[in-house]
Design a protein around this motif. Sequence first.
Motif, PDB file in Angstrom:
ATOM      1  N   ILE A   1     -14.669  24.392 -11.406  1.00  0.00           N
ATOM      2  CA  ILE A   1     -14.911  23.844 -12.747  1.00  0.00           C
ATOM      3  C   ILE A   1     -14.715  22.336 -12.749  1.00  0.00           C
ATOM      4  N   LYS A   2     -13.649  21.862 -12.089  1.00  0.00           N
ATOM      5  CA  LYS A   2     -13.370  20.416 -12.059  1.00  0.00           C
ATOM      6  C   LYS A   2     -14.489  19.650 -11.364  1.00  0.00           C
ATOM      7  N   LEU A   3     -14.945  20.163 -10.198  1.00  0.00           N
ATOM      8  CA  LEU A   3     -16.033  19.492  -9.497  1.00  0.00           C
ATOM      9  C   LEU A   3     -17.318  19.558 -10.315  1.00  0.00           C
ATOM     10  N   SER A   4     -17.570  20.694 -10.976  1.00  0.00           N
ATOM     11  CA  SER A   4     -18.767  20.838 -11.798  1.00  0.00           C
ATOM     12  C   SER A   4     -18.727  19.875 -12.989  1.00  0.00           C
ATOM     13  N   LEU A   5     -17.549  19.728 -13.603  1.00  0.00           N
ATOM     14  CA  LEU A   5     -17.433  18.826 -14.747  1.00  0.00           C
ATOM     15  C   LEU A   5     -17.665  17.376 -14.348  1.00  0.00           C
ATOM     16  N   SER A   6     -17.075  16.960 -13.236  1.00  0.00           N
ATOM     17  CA  SER A   6     -17.280  15.578 -12.789  1.00  0.00           C
ATOM     18  C   SER A   6     -18.739  15.342 -12.413  1.00  0.00           C
ATOM     19  N   SER A   7     -19.369  16.369 -11.819  1.00  0.00           N
ATOM     20  CA  SER A   7     -20.784  16.267 -11.484  1.00  0.00           C
ATOM     21  C   SER A   7     -21.622  16.174 -12.757  1.00  0.00           C
ATOM     22  N   GLY A   8     -21.260  17.003 -13.754  1.00  0.00           N
ATOM     23  CA  GLY A   8     -21.992  16.997 -15.008  1.00  0.00           C
ATOM     24  C   GLY A   8     -21.891  15.665 -15.727  1.00  0.00           C
ATOM     25  N   VAL A   9     -20.687  15.105 -15.752  1.00  0.00           N
ATOM     26  CA  VAL A   9     -20.497  13.808 -16.409  1.00  0.00           C
ATOM     27  C   VAL A   9     -21.313  12.732 -15.709  1.00  0.00           C
TER      28      VAL A   9
END
Length: 483
Positions: free
Chosen positions: A255-263
């Motif tokens: 989730i953390k990697l996905s969120l940073s990627s999304g941002v």
Amino acid sequence: MADGLRHKLLHKVESSGVKGDSLSKKVWDESKKMWVIAGPAIFTRASTFGLGVITQAFIGHIGPTELAAFSIVQTVLLRFANGILLGMASGLETLCGQSFGAKQYHMLGLHLQKSWLVLTVTATILLPIFIFTSPILKALGQDNTISDVSGIISLWSIPVLYSFVLSFTCQMFLQAQSKNIIIAYLAAVTLAIHIFLSWLLTVKFKYGLPGAMISTILAYWLPNIGQLVFVIGGGCRQTWIGFSTLAFTDLWPIIKLSLSSGVMLCLELWYNTILVLLTGNLKNAEIAIDALAICLNINGWEMMISLGFLAAVSVRVANELGRGSSRHAIFSIYNCVVQSSIIGFVLFVFFLFFRGRLAYIFTNSQEVAKEVDHLSTLLAFSILLNSVQPVLSGVAVGAGWQSIVAYVNIGCYYLLGIPIGVVLGYVVNWGVKGVWIGMLIGTLIQTAVLCSITFKTDWDKQVAIAQRRVSRWLVNTDSPDLS
């Protein structure tokens, strides 16, 4: 720019122990690996982007209000959702690419299932934006009639929102293995079906907006079905080893990697969205929005080439870092940037020559075509910058730098580009040209910063980081849960 990059490439290669007489072979071998990924990726992205353009072309002949409404939904809402979901899925691109390079093939299927869970929840969270589109647009100062029609189109777009979950994740799962040619075949078939259905439902049977949107929904879901059949049905025997309850465990790091990627990615995609919103508050908003939407569509077509290079460099960098080769990762980066820059320059000249004549593909209005002609120089420079900037973002995805680039995007785009654009557009009174110039300045600064980061990176250190990341999610292949 291309000459400077080529000089640095030669220097890097020579300093890494690669003999000068073997450089042409090195470039040829690396180019083949790159184009195996980039070729299908470019075609797939162009075909997928073409789905919206085809819908827009048919809707444009229904009426100018419908065209403006669809342009807002496509450029604002769908790009908003696309940015978040595609960005979050790019975390999967990092994990799958590095795991594949490290020959931990069984991990790719688990990463895919984890990403399905995360993106499905995210899409559901975005759902209210599509349900309440009309009041949201009115609150932002958009024209009431355009907002009402946009609200209808956004409800039809909800199935498209959920199609992104399977589309993005399966594409990145297959790209990491250089198996994305199947996606290109599916995209080609879907594009042909969409053209026929759009004509049948909007021209032949005259179903108007509902007909155009039904065809669009089918066009987004048909490739997803084909990709799932390929992945689950035996096309990826090494990397898909079945559904597993392990997909529900240890989700927080994903989730953390996905969120940073999304941002990181959505900050880039929202940049053009803000351009459309600012244009909607100018005089003659309908003409301005139509002209800008056409320019952004043309720009978007070219962007598909750059996104193909983004996919290629992210996979190549991730594979080489996972494999433990910093030298090959560096070589892949320079090779990809140089080739993308050359193509970008050719297209820069091409679009400067054709200018407003391309507008008649999308509209019959001479006023809109004239406005497109006025914006064509800015369009050409946007295309030129697009040939470098997305490739550097791909390097960030391959190396797992999404959070760093997110901060760069905030500073360059939102603290510099947009304020400059507002001043030039509203204070200096340059209108949409001023807004676009300011945002181009932000993109130029962002490109320069990413170049500096890429050139100064210690790639041996990045190899160590990638190997630690792969081992973080390593599981036992003999586990009964995986069968």
